[in-house]
Motif scaffolding. Sequence first.
Motif, PDB file in Angstrom:
ATOM      1  N   ASP A  42       0.827  -1.202   0.000  1.00 51.37           N
ATOM      2  CA  ASP A  42       0.000   0.000   0.000  1.00 51.37           C
ATOM      3  C   ASP A  42       0.864   1.256   0.000  1.00 51.37           C
ATOM      4  O   ASP A  42       0.422   2.318  -0.429  1.00 51.37           O
ATOM      5  CB  ASP A  42      -0.912   0.041   1.227  1.00 51.37           C
ATOM      6  CG  ASP A  42      -1.954  -1.059   1.208  1.00 51.37           C
ATOM      7  OD1 ASP A  42      -2.341  -1.490   0.099  1.00 51.37           O
ATOM      8  OD2 ASP A  42      -2.380  -1.499   2.291  1.00 51.37           O
ATOM      9  N   ARG A  43       2.104   1.123   0.491  1.00 51.09           N
ATOM     10  CA  ARG A  43       3.031   2.250   0.547  1.00 51.09           C
ATOM     11  C   ARG A  43       4.456   1.724   0.503  1.00 51.09           C
ATOM     12  O   ARG A  43       4.716   0.576   0.899  1.00 51.09           O
ATOM     13  CB  ARG A  43       2.809   3.101   1.817  1.00 51.09           C
ATOM     14  CG  ARG A  43       3.149   2.371   3.086  1.00 51.09           C
ATOM     15  CD  ARG A  43       2.571   3.050   4.316  1.00 51.09           C
ATOM     16  NE  ARG A  43       3.145   4.356   4.592  1.00 51.09           N
ATOM     17  CZ  ARG A  43       4.265   4.556   5.287  1.00 51.09           C
ATOM     18  NH1 ARG A  43       4.955   3.518   5.739  1.00 51.09           N
ATOM     19  NH2 ARG A  43       4.683   5.772   5.526  1.00 51.09           N
ATOM     20  N   ILE A  44       5.360   2.516  -0.002  1.00 47.48           N
ATOM     21  CA  ILE A  44       6.774   2.167  -0.002  1.00 47.48           C
ATOM     22  C   ILE A  44       7.576   3.378   0.450  1.00 47.48           C
ATOM     23  O   ILE A  44       7.153   4.529   0.293  1.00 47.48           O
ATOM     24  CB  ILE A  44       7.280   1.703  -1.392  1.00 47.48           C
ATOM     25  CG1 ILE A  44       7.056   2.782  -2.455  1.00 47.48           C
ATOM     26  CG2 ILE A  44       6.635   0.379  -1.786  1.00 47.48           C
ATOM     27  CD1 ILE A  44       7.660   2.435  -3.813  1.00 47.48           C
ATOM     28  N   GLU A  45       8.736   3.109   1.016  1.00 50.57           N
ATOM     29  CA  GLU A  45       9.640   4.164   1.451  1.00 50.57           C
ATOM     30  C   GLU A  45      10.807   4.255   0.482  1.00 50.57           C
ATOM     31  O   GLU A  45      11.440   3.245   0.174  1.00 50.57           O
ATOM     32  CB  GLU A  45      10.153   3.887   2.858  1.00 50.57           C
ATOM     33  CG  GLU A  45      11.072   4.973   3.396  1.00 50.57           C
ATOM     34  CD  GLU A  45      11.567   4.690   4.808  1.00 50.57           C
ATOM     35  OE1 GLU A  45      12.393   5.479   5.311  1.00 50.57           O
ATOM     36  OE2 GLU A  45      11.129   3.672   5.393  1.00 50.57           O
ATOM     37  N   VAL A  46      11.075   5.468   0.011  1.00 52.27           N
ATOM     38  CA  VAL A  46      12.162   5.703  -0.936  1.00 52.27           C
ATOM     39  C   VAL A  46      13.269   6.473  -0.229  1.00 52.27           C
ATOM     40  O   VAL A  46      12.995   7.438   0.494  1.00 52.27           O
ATOM     41  CB  VAL A  46      11.659   6.508  -2.160  1.00 52.27           C
ATOM     42  CG1 VAL A  46      12.799   6.794  -3.127  1.00 52.27           C
ATOM     43  CG2 VAL A  46      10.538   5.749  -2.866  1.00 52.27           C
ATOM     44  N   LEU A 111      14.186  15.003 -14.871  1.00 46.01           N
ATOM     45  CA  LEU A 111      13.818  15.057 -13.464  1.00 46.01           C
ATOM     46  C   LEU A 111      12.301  15.166 -13.344  1.00 46.01           C
ATOM     47  O   LEU A 111      11.648  15.854 -14.137  1.00 46.01           O
ATOM     48  CB  LEU A 111      14.450  16.262 -12.784  1.00 46.01           C
ATOM     49  CG  LEU A 111      15.911  16.149 -12.332  1.00 46.01           C
ATOM     50  CD1 LEU A 111      16.372  17.479 -11.771  1.00 46.01           C
ATOM     51  CD2 LEU A 111      16.094  15.045 -11.302  1.00 46.01           C
ATOM     52  N   PHE A 112      11.738  14.497 -12.334  1.00 41.93           N
ATOM     53  CA  PHE A 112      10.324  14.646 -12.038  1.00 41.93           C
ATOM     54  C   PHE A 112      10.100  14.319 -10.565  1.00 41.93           C
ATOM     55  O   PHE A 112      11.003  13.828  -9.875  1.00 41.93           O
ATOM     56  CB  PHE A 112       9.460  13.761 -12.940  1.00 41.93           C
ATOM     57  CG  PHE A 112       9.633  12.275 -12.750  1.00 41.93           C
ATOM     58  CD1 PHE A 112       8.707  11.534 -12.031  1.00 41.93           C
ATOM     59  CD2 PHE A 112      10.706  11.602 -13.329  1.00 41.93           C
ATOM     60  CE1 PHE A 112       8.841  10.154 -11.879  1.00 41.93           C
ATOM     61  CE2 PHE A 112      10.850  10.228 -13.183  1.00 41.93           C
ATOM     62  CZ  PHE A 112       9.915   9.507 -12.456  1.00 41.93           C
ATOM     63  N   SER A 113       8.924  14.634 -10.079  1.00 43.17           N
ATOM     64  CA  SER A 113       8.629  14.358  -8.681  1.00 43.17           C
ATOM     65  C   SER A 113       7.238  13.772  -8.543  1.00 43.17           C
ATOM     66  O   SER A 113       6.364  13.979  -9.389  1.00 43.17           O
ATOM     67  CB  SER A 113       8.739  15.629  -7.833  1.00 43.17           C
ATOM     68  OG  SER A 113       7.707  16.545  -8.159  1.00 43.17           O
ATOM     69  N   LEU A 114       7.044  13.025  -7.464  1.00 40.62           N
ATOM     70  CA  LEU A 114       5.742  12.474  -7.102  1.00 40.62           C
ATOM     71  C   LEU A 114       5.421  12.888  -5.681  1.00 40.62           C
ATOM     72  O   LEU A 114       6.260  12.740  -4.783  1.00 40.62           O
ATOM     73  CB  LEU A 114       5.742  10.947  -7.216  1.00 40.62           C
ATOM     74  CG  LEU A 114       5.696  10.352  -8.621  1.00 40.62           C
ATOM     75  CD1 LEU A 114       5.991   8.860  -8.573  1.00 40.62           C
ATOM     76  CD2 LEU A 114       4.341  10.609  -9.266  1.00 40.62           C
ATOM     77  N   GLU A 118       2.676  12.725   1.478  1.00 41.34           N
ATOM     78  CA  GLU A 118       3.596  12.469   2.587  1.00 41.34           C
ATOM     79  C   GLU A 118       5.002  12.940   2.236  1.00 41.34           C
ATOM     80  O   GLU A 118       5.983  12.323   2.612  1.00 41.34           O
ATOM     81  CB  GLU A 118       3.606  10.980   2.945  1.00 41.34           C
ATOM     82  CG  GLU A 118       2.259  10.471   3.432  1.00 41.34           C
ATOM     83  CD  GLU A 118       2.330   9.052   3.970  1.00 41.34           C
ATOM     84  OE1 GLU A 118       3.254   8.756   4.767  1.00 41.34           O
ATOM     85  OE2 GLU A 118       1.484   8.229   3.585  1.00 41.34           O
ATOM     86  N   GLY A 119       5.084  14.050   1.500  1.00 37.64           N
ATOM     87  CA  GLY A 119       6.386  14.570   1.106  1.00 37.64           C
ATOM     88  C   GLY A 119       6.665  14.290  -0.351  1.00 37.64           C
ATOM     89  O   GLY A 119       6.189  13.312  -0.922  1.00 37.64           O
ATOM     90  N   VAL A 120       7.442  15.174  -0.946  1.00 36.90           N
ATOM     91  CA  VAL A 120       7.752  15.072  -2.376  1.00 36.90           C
ATOM     92  C   VAL A 120       8.945  14.144  -2.583  1.00 36.90           C
ATOM     93  O   VAL A 120       9.987  14.299  -1.946  1.00 36.90           O
ATOM     94  CB  VAL A 120       8.061  16.466  -2.958  1.00 36.90           C
ATOM     95  CG1 VAL A 120       8.462  16.351  -4.420  1.00 36.90           C
ATOM     96  CG2 VAL A 120       6.855  17.380  -2.807  1.00 36.90           C
ATOM     97  N   ILE A 162       7.818   9.025   1.018  1.00 34.60           N
ATOM     98  CA  ILE A 162       6.861   7.913   1.035  1.00 34.60           C
ATOM     99  C   ILE A 162       5.953   8.018  -0.177  1.00 34.60           C
ATOM    100  O   ILE A 162       5.430   9.094  -0.484  1.00 34.60           O
ATOM    101  CB  ILE A 162       5.996   7.941   2.315  1.00 34.60           C
ATOM    102  CG1 ILE A 162       6.876   7.835   3.567  1.00 34.60           C
ATOM    103  CG2 ILE A 162       4.958   6.821   2.280  1.00 34.60           C
ATOM    104  CD1 ILE A 162       7.586   6.497   3.721  1.00 34.60           C
ATOM    105  N   LEU A 163       5.753   6.908  -0.857  1.00 35.70           N
ATOM    106  CA  LEU A 163       4.768   6.814  -1.927  1.00 35.70           C
ATOM    107  C   LEU A 163       3.681   5.847  -1.480  1.00 35.70           C
ATOM    108  O   LEU A 163       3.977   4.803  -0.893  1.00 35.70           O
ATOM    109  CB  LEU A 163       5.403   6.327  -3.225  1.00 35.70           C
ATOM    110  CG  LEU A 163       6.508   7.205  -3.822  1.00 35.70           C
ATOM    111  CD1 LEU A 163       7.087   6.546  -5.071  1.00 35.70           C
ATOM    112  CD2 LEU A 163       5.990   8.598  -4.153  1.00 35.70           C
TER     113      LEU A 163
END
Length: 204
Positions: A42-46, A111-114, A118-120, A162-163
């Motif tokens: 459901d979520r992953i940490e990068v 470059l891109f962002s998501l 919960e933060g970019v 976090i995504l």
Amino acid sequence: MTDDDLPYRCDVEVVGLLASPAHRYDGRPDAEVAARPVESQDRIEVRAGLGVVGDRYFGRPAHRDASVTVLAVEALEALAQELGNQPFDPLAARRNVVLRGAEVEALRGQLFSLDCGEGVVVLAGGRPAHPCAWMDLVLAPGAHRGLRGRGGVRCAPRTDGILRLGAAVLRSAVPLDPAQAGAAVRPAPRPPTGRGLGQRSASV
């Protein structure tokens, strides 16, 4: 990094997230392995410079510039339609992040962002994530060839974050066309060499 650096905005949806501690599609394609359920999160940490926490490529020096893979789900949907199949599992291609509404292949070298709330997470798009022969087993015969040019992009994470599944905002340095999200990007044909041109004119 500011919005001025990434001026183009897309409202997207994160439809799949994967962090797998082990390789599954390794070696010769095997039907028994291909039939196993696809794990999902459901979520992953990068982590910047390292990748997805808990993933097989996390912290590996050889993969730091390509530790996060991103795919457009529209590519799988278009492929299923072309092959006359039912919709594929979005995570069967084993990409870390599967998006809806983003022209992912246009992010090669960009470059891109998501931002999932919960933060970019800033990512540097790199080389294509080429499909492997396993796709003919886990998706359908013909999928290996059919995914070429739209198998996703390998990225280097530049920030921690976090995504999670659901609505997200993608900001990019180049404009994206969501209508092209499922389209394949083919290599440009090589121009003829001077030698070949000379030989051709001599034979005319």
